[in-house]
Design a protein around this motif. Structure first.
Motif, PDB file in Angstrom:
ATOM      1  N   VAL A 209      21.336  49.846   6.926  1.00  0.00           N
ATOM      2  CA  VAL A 209      20.064  49.627   7.606  1.00  0.00           C
ATOM      3  C   VAL A 209      19.122  50.768   7.229  1.00  0.00           C
ATOM      4  O   VAL A 209      19.551  51.808   6.724  1.00  0.00           O
ATOM      5  CB  VAL A 209      20.235  49.568   9.146  1.00  0.00           C
ATOM      6  CG1 VAL A 209      21.118  48.410   9.553  1.00  0.00           C
ATOM      7  CG2 VAL A 209      20.795  50.888   9.688  1.00  0.00           C
ATOM      8  N   GLY A 210      17.830  50.574   7.489  1.00  0.00           N
ATOM      9  CA  GLY A 210      16.899  51.655   7.206  1.00  0.00           C
ATOM     10  C   GLY A 210      15.512  51.165   6.869  1.00  0.00           C
ATOM     11  O   GLY A 210      15.247  49.956   6.800  1.00  0.00           O
ATOM     12  N   TYR A 211      14.623  52.112   6.653  1.00  0.00           N
ATOM     13  CA  TYR A 211      13.239  51.834   6.312  1.00  0.00           C
ATOM     14  C   TYR A 211      13.177  51.176   4.940  1.00  0.00           C
ATOM     15  O   TYR A 211      14.048  51.388   4.093  1.00  0.00           O
ATOM     16  CB  TYR A 211      12.467  53.152   6.279  1.00  0.00           C
ATOM     17  CG  TYR A 211      11.007  53.050   6.688  1.00  0.00           C
ATOM     18  CD1 TYR A 211      10.656  52.930   8.027  1.00  0.00           C
ATOM     19  CD2 TYR A 211       9.997  53.102   5.740  1.00  0.00           C
ATOM     20  CE1 TYR A 211       9.330  52.862   8.418  1.00  0.00           C
ATOM     21  CE2 TYR A 211       8.665  53.036   6.113  1.00  0.00           C
ATOM     22  CZ  TYR A 211       8.326  52.917   7.456  1.00  0.00           C
ATOM     23  OH  TYR A 211       7.013  52.841   7.844  1.00  0.00           O
ATOM     24  N   THR A 212      12.164  50.368   4.723  1.00  0.00           N
ATOM     25  CA  THR A 212      12.015  49.732   3.427  1.00  0.00           C
ATOM     26  C   THR A 212      11.860  50.783   2.323  1.00  0.00           C
ATOM     27  O   THR A 212      11.217  51.811   2.515  1.00  0.00           O
ATOM     28  CB  THR A 212      10.819  48.756   3.407  1.00  0.00           C
ATOM     29  OG1 THR A 212      10.735  48.142   2.120  1.00  0.00           O
ATOM     30  CG2 THR A 212       9.514  49.459   3.694  1.00  0.00           C
ATOM     31  N   ASN A 213      12.489  50.538   1.195  1.00  0.00           N
ATOM     32  CA  ASN A 213      12.457  51.415   0.021  1.00  0.00           C
ATOM     33  C   ASN A 213      13.173  52.752   0.235  1.00  0.00           C
ATOM     34  O   ASN A 213      12.920  53.725  -0.476  1.00  0.00           O
ATOM     35  CB  ASN A 213      11.009  51.685  -0.436  1.00  0.00           C
ATOM     36  CG  ASN A 213      10.924  51.989  -1.919  1.00  0.00           C
ATOM     37  OD1 ASN A 213      11.716  51.501  -2.709  1.00  0.00           O
ATOM     38  ND2 ASN A 213       9.970  52.819  -2.308  1.00  0.00           N
ATOM     39  N   ALA A 214      14.099  52.777   1.195  1.00  0.00           N
ATOM     40  CA  ALA A 214      14.891  53.999   1.407  1.00  0.00           C
ATOM     41  C   ALA A 214      16.034  54.096   0.407  1.00  0.00           C
ATOM     42  O   ALA A 214      16.630  55.159   0.249  1.00  0.00           O
ATOM     43  CB  ALA A 214      15.441  54.038   2.834  1.00  0.00           C
ATOM     44  N   GLY A 215      16.330  52.981  -0.270  1.00  0.00           N
ATOM     45  CA  GLY A 215      17.387  52.990  -1.279  1.00  0.00           C
ATOM     46  C   GLY A 215      18.640  52.237  -0.884  1.00  0.00           C
ATOM     47  O   GLY A 215      19.710  52.478  -1.439  1.00  0.00           O
ATOM     48  N   LYS A 216      18.529  51.306   0.050  1.00  0.00           N
ATOM     49  CA  LYS A 216      19.708  50.573   0.530  1.00  0.00           C
ATOM     50  C   LYS A 216      20.342  49.733  -0.577  1.00  0.00           C
ATOM     51  O   LYS A 216      21.562  49.746  -0.765  1.00  0.00           O
ATOM     52  CB  LYS A 216      19.328  49.682   1.721  1.00  0.00           C
ATOM     53  CG  LYS A 216      18.838  50.452   2.941  1.00  0.00           C
ATOM     54  CD  LYS A 216      18.599  49.541   4.131  1.00  0.00           C
ATOM     55  CE  LYS A 216      17.518  48.519   3.860  1.00  0.00           C
ATOM     56  NZ  LYS A 216      16.199  49.149   3.568  1.00  0.00           N
TER      57      LYS A 216
END
Length: 428
Positions: A209-216
């Protein structure tokens, strides 16, 4: 139901923001406008200029002041802009009034995000979810947007619910919303069956999970490449842009010492994420509530990563996700000079998915967290049970053995699902 494929017009845009003086915002106006620019670029828009007005209150008619509107009109004419994008949500009448005053198309941040989602959605479920969010957005704006929504749409802010002429009749749109909800219920039933099968397999589930474009997605691919079951065809799409992927991806990973788990990716979050979009994607996002551990991927190279982290935690809180199963994964440490600001505790790991830095540490953290599904046991297998001993070697973790008078002594960690097969040999 299918969303219409529309050729993107070349949009040259002016970005407009309002700094609400005297009001606390979750993200400062400078960072918010930078993010708006990134969203615009992700939608295929060329950003020509950015302008911000400081105001203590919203202008009910135009959102911003009349003088600022004239300034934007002159700017559009000078730069030959054909689109103005506002950083906040506008009413239908405000959009209509602004378009009449400026002379070009006007959309708001919500319409922009919805447009990006309309471009990127590929699965039937994602397309239905986006269309539902678009219709809910447009319903209260029928009065102001009637003329724009009734014409054959093309370009940013008009892409979407799917016919050549979008119905402006409220009852028709409400019926369409009900129809999509019924379709999504059918999709939900299929998802629940798939989820039940995964839970029955009793493999631990790890969710990104995470903010968009964080590198998931990049991290998911790197973990796949390090897995014993790697196949290039199983990699997911990853690109350095906001909302590069929308559809949930699920992959089985296998590592040495019988570390096996399911890894799932989720749609990224963003500040001022449209509420209708959160509601629409809740069925998909609920997958995280069934995960054994969440890897909260944070872009450590972003100056506002604290705010991005809070945005993600806010959505997870809405989903009633237990904070105790969240591991903070600070990504992109190769792009920062000083990592001393990153917290150092057992629930944090600093990595670079792109450069492969500290991935071994991350895998060990995952091993530690999903290890709760292991049972420690001391077993004594008779010498005539060699086939069982061989099976034990295949599934056990941290195995030690010793030949004794009455059989082979094993001290092992084995998956809880396998333990009943060996319980009769447990040392009393």
């Amino acid at each position: 139901m299918q969303m219409e494929t529309i050729e993107i017009l070349h949009n040259r845009a002016i970005l407009v923001g309002m700094n609400h003086t005297g009001r606390h915002e979750e993200i400062d106006i400078e960072s918010s406008m930078v993010e708006l620019g990134e969203l615009a670029q992700a939608a295929g828009v060329e950003v020509l200029a950015t302008t911000v007005q400081n105001r203590s209150a919203v202008n009910v008619t135009l959102y911003i002041g009349k003088g600022k509107v004239e300034e934007i009109k002159d700017l559009c004419e000078a730069l030959e802009a054909n689109l103005v994008i506002f950083n906040d949500e506008l009413s239908g009448s405000q959009i209509r009034n602004l378009e009449e005053a400026i002379g070009v198309d006007v959309i708001d941040r919500t319409a922009l995000i919805l447009d990006i989602f309309a471009q990127r959605a590929t699965s039937r479920e994602a397309r239905l979810q986006v269309e539902l969010a678009q219709l809910k957005y447009r319903l209260p704006r029928l009065t102001g947007l009637g003329k724009k929504l009734s014409r054959l749409g093309a370009g940013i802010g008009t892409r979407g619910p799917g016919e050549t002429k979008l119905e402006t009749d409220r009852r028709h749109i409400l019926r369409k919303i009900d129809f999509i909800k019924e379709e999504l219920q059918e999709v939900k039933k299929i998802r629940e069956v798939q989820r039940a099968q995964r839970l029955k397999s009793e493999l631990p589930i790890v969710a990104l999970v995470g903010y968009t474009n964080a590198g998931k997605s990049t991290l998911m691919n790197v973990l796949l490449r390090n897995s014993q079951e790697y196949e290039a065809s199983r990699e997911v799409y990853a690109e350095d842009m906001l909302f590069a992927t929308l559809d949930v991806s699920l992959r089985k990973l296998a590592y040495p010492d019988n570390l096996n788990f399911l890894l799932t990716d989720t749609v990224g979050f963003v500040s001022k994420l449209p509420h209708n979009l959160v509601d629409a994607f809740k069925a998909t996002l609920e997958e995280v509530t069934y995960a054994d551990v969440l890897l909260h991927v944070i872009d450590a190279s972003n100056e506002d990563y604290h705010l991005q982290k809070e945005t993600t935690l806010k959505v997870l809180k809405e989903l009633k996700v237990d904070n105790n199963k969240i591991i903070d994964v600070y990504n992109k440490v190769d792009a920062i000079e000083d990592i001393n600001g990153i917290p150092k505790d057992e629930n944090t790991v600093a990595i670079s998915a792109l450069k492969g830095i500290n991935l071994d540490q991350l895998i060990e953290v995952i091993r530690r967290e999903v290890g709760a599904n292991l049972v420690e046991a001391e077993l004594v297998l008779p010498y005539n049970k060699g086939n069982i001993a061989s099976q034990l070697h295949e599934i056990a973790i941290d195995i030690t053995s010793e030949y004794q008078e009455n059989g082979i002594y094993f001290k092992v960690k084995i998956p809880a699902t396998e333990y009943p097969k060996y319980k009769e040999y447990e040392l009393n």
